[in-house]
Design a protein around this motif. Structure first.
Motif, short mmCIF file in Angstrom:
data_model
loop_
_atom_site.label_atom_id
_atom_site.label_comp_id
_atom_site.label_asym_id
_atom_site.label_seq_id
_atom_site.Cartn_x
_atom_site.Cartn_y
_atom_site.Cartn_z
N PRO A 114 77.08 89.48 115.70
CA PRO A 114 75.79 90.10 115.40
C PRO A 114 75.93 91.51 114.85
O PRO A 114 76.54 92.38 115.48
N GLY A 115 75.40 91.72 113.67
CA GLY A 115 75.40 93.03 113.03
C GLY A 115 73.98 93.43 112.70
O GLY A 115 73.02 92.66 112.87
N ILE A 134 77.46 89.89 104.82
CA ILE A 134 77.60 89.61 106.26
C ILE A 134 79.03 89.19 106.56
O ILE A 134 79.61 89.58 107.58
N SER A 146 76.19 98.66 109.06
CA SER A 146 75.08 97.75 108.81
C SER A 146 75.09 97.35 107.35
O SER A 146 75.84 97.88 106.53
N LYS A 190 71.12 85.20 114.43
CA LYS A 190 72.54 85.55 114.35
C LYS A 190 72.76 87.03 114.09
O LYS A 190 73.81 87.58 114.43
N GLN A 191 71.79 87.69 113.47
CA GLN A 191 71.92 89.11 113.13
C GLN A 191 70.71 89.88 113.63
O GLN A 191 69.64 89.32 113.86
N ARG A 234 66.53 90.40 118.74
CA ARG A 234 67.37 89.25 118.37
C ARG A 234 67.47 88.26 119.52
O ARG A 234 67.38 87.05 119.33
#
Length: 655
Positions: A437-438, A428, A373, A470-471, A610
């Motif tokens: 996706p993180g 990122i 992360s 997106k994350q 998300r």
């Protein structure tokens, strides 16, 4: 009669891998894997699907162009990389293949180029090899090229292989002559530039190449003798390097792993870049010349780095261990190959005297607590609590937490929020890219906990991208992270939530009526299952703000609310009692939230939120959609930063 040298035998084998290509021009090519031929685009042609005659051992075979770089636009020299991949439709059985080498030859290293020439009999091409030297790198045509000096590079060598005598592998493809009929040499395109062609074709080719050499040792038996012959008196630093046999064995296993998704835009923002940084030493710059399209590319880029110091694992071996550990945890699709990789890295590390280090690497935690992360933090300045310091880390495990940059100078809150946002895009990119996706964890004081981080548009060229769609963006309360005395109950509540459906655990808290601070504290003390709260407004809005303070101190690890919302009133005018007793009649937020989370578990909540943010943008767009302004506080006590002073030793500008 003089006995052939190891190099001369390898040069002879190189010649047996050579083919003649009769495309838009006459030139050479070479086998890199069963049925696969690499050549120049200006030889084979640039149009995928074109049929091309290919000659091997005086026999003609039909080839088809799978991929090729673009043709020139009014220029004589084809643009970089000027490469093509041709597959033979009915390839000869048992043909040999070269070993592709990504090492850049040192200046003045010996090279051999193989191709064809009609200089002795016009119109009749015959086999030719040229003895050359490496003249270093140059960029005359939009990309890195290898200068071939000290000999003649005639047109018939175009598309042919260039053997590096230092490594025993093919390091380049002949592209052009500097001046015909002279010994002024020419240019070669590095083999790594194959990664600039169609990603799917490249991965099929390179995996077939590695699989072939894991089963066929004709090339390796010869090249290993060349390397051994030249390694007499070698640098002692190489004692901690993998040998050629170990590299081939590992790459053959890696070629059997499932493929990762590849972005067709050729952005390096893939999971492979994250894997590269997980294995490389802190401060390593990302690969920029060619995209990372396969596990192999990560491995070879890591081998090109300066070797680690202090008897640490070679970077490529650390990466292979990460693949093995991940594969064993992934289940059926990976397990067999992953176990073989695990055995291979243990054997190799044992030979290097690094068995204990390898065991530790393989034993590193997996699962949510070990999920990579980006952790960003805003915290108060010790000298002036009206000012704040910003810092960002890359978290890969509890034992691998790396600062992305020095902590900032003391900033006003709005500047601190802006600075944190500015730091995120680069991290990122390193950790996997915007479209992979993180987890983004933001440790924030209460005065910043409701900032619109999820709505940030950090990519100007892609204005429809928002961070929270997106994350997996979550917030975490700074106050708890700076108070170790609060950590025990926090960890207990987290464990209590393990395996349970979040929708069944959510309770509504508003701070009104019998939910004043003392009453809430008593309720939390009495029930460890109170671990997921739906707040009836932002934590910055009284009386929810009072309830939030108690929840943080009581170790509640998960909370959700609508960003910017004021505390709602009960529709029936009643008094709110102890949390958890019945549903909340004050707002549809609580009811909708419970229904949306009915089947989600604790560790999957960030991804579900998300997805709710994504759903909020789908047509027909509905005003007040749950995902439109939802904030998730998700505070895993296993994922903590190392303790550090509350403020830098002195105030001043960022270093």
């Amino acid at each position: 009669m003089r006995r052939p040298t190891p190099l001369s035998r390898l040069q002879e084998h190189l010649g047996s891998c050579r083919v003649r290509v009769q495309g838009v021009t006459q030139g050479a090519g070479f086998f890199v894997a069963p049925s696969y031929v690499v050549t120049c685009a200006h030889v084979a042609g640039s149009q995928p699907g074109d049929r091309v005659p290919v000659f091997w051992m005086d026999t003609e075979f039909e080839g088809i162009v799978l991929t090729a770089s673009a043709p020139p636009r009014g220029r004589e020299l084809w643009p970089y990389p000027d490469l093509a991949v041709v597959r033979l439709l009915d390839a000869p059985s048992g043909h040999p293949c070269v070993w592709l080498d990504t090492m850049t030859p040192s200046r003045d290293a010996g090279l051999t180029a193989a191709g064809f020439s009609d200089i002795y009999e016009r119109g009749s091409a015959s086999e030719r090899s040229a003895a050359l030297l490496s003249g270093g790198s140059t960029k005359p045509a939009g990309g890195k090229m290898l200068e071939l000096v000290g000999g003649e590079v005639n047109k018939g060598l175009s598309g042919g292989p260039v053997l590096n005598h230092e490594s025993g592998g093919v390091c380049a493809i002949v592209k052009a002559t500097r001046l015909q009929n002279t010994s002024m040499g020419g240019l070669g395109t590095p083999t790594s530039a194959l990664r600039l062609l169609d990603p799917d074709v490249y991965r099929d080719l390179i995996r077939a190449h590695d699989t072939f050499h894991g089963q066929d040792d004709r090339w390796s038996r010869l090249s290993d003798r060349v390397i051994a012959h030249d390694a007499i008196g070698h640098d002692e630093g190489l004692d901690l390097a993998l040998n050629a046999t170990e590299e081939r064995q590992i790459l053959a296993l890696i070629s059997q792993l499932p493929k990762e998704p590849v972005e067709r835009t050729r952005s390096a923002a893939t999971g492979h870049l994250a894997a590269f940084f997980a294995a490389a030493v802190e401060g390593t710059l990302p690969p920029t010349r060619y995209p990372l399209l396969d596990h192999r590319d990560v491995f070879t880029e890591l081998t090109a780095l300066m070797p680690p110091e202090d008897r640490r694992l070679p970077y490529e071996l650390a990466f292979t261990a990460d693949l093995a550990r991940r594969g064993v945890a992934a289940g059926q699709a990976w397990t067999g190959v992953a176990q073989q990789l695990r055995d291979r890295v243990l054997i190799t590390a044992g030979r290097l005297g690094l068995g204990d280090a390898m065991q530790r690497r393989l034993a590193e935690q997996s699962g949510p607590e070990g999920e990579p992360s980006i952790i960003g933090r805003i915290r108060h300045s010790l000298r002036d609590r009206r000012l704040y310091h910003v810092m960002v880390w890359r978290y890969r495990s509890a034992h691998d937490i790396r600062p992305a940059a020095p902590e900032s100078e003391a900033l006003a809150l709005d500047h601190a929020v802006k600075h944190l946002a500015e730091l995120l895009p680069e991290q990122i990119e390193i950790m996997g890219g915007a479209t992979s996706p993180g987890l983004i964890e933001l440790i924030l004081p209460v005065e910043a906990i409701d900032e619109g981080f999820a709505d940030l548009e950090l990519w100007p060229q892609l204005p429809w991208f928002s961070l929270g769609r997106k994350q997996r963006v979550v917030v975490r309360p700074l106050e708890r992270h700076e108070a170790p005395s609060l950590h025990a109950v926090w960890a207990e509540r987290w464990r209590e939530l393990d395996g349970k459906a979040v929708g069944d655990m959510v309770v509504c808290v508003c701070g009104r009526g019998d939910q004043h601070q003392a009453a809430l504290d008593a309720s939390f003390d009495d029930d460890l299952a109170l671990g997921v709260l739906a707040l009836a407004g932002t934590p910055q809005s009284p009386p929810v703000s009072d309830a939030y303070q108690v929840a943080v101190a009581s170790g509640v690890p998960m909370m959700m609310w609508r960003r910017g919302s004021v505390a709602w009133e009960r529709a029936d005018g009643g008094t709110c009692g102890a949390p958890g007793l019945g549903s909340c009649p004050g707002s549809g937020f609580f009811t909708e939230l419970c229904a949306s989370l009915d089947d989600v578990r604790r560790d999957d909540l960030p991804e579900r939120i998300r997805r709710l943010r994504v759903d909020a943008e789908k047509p027909p767009k509905r005003e007040g959609h749950l995902g439109g302004d939802i904030v998730l506080l998700w505070d895993d006590p296993r994922r903590q930063l190392p303790r550090s002073p509350l403020a830098p030793a002195q105030e001043g500008p960022s270093r």
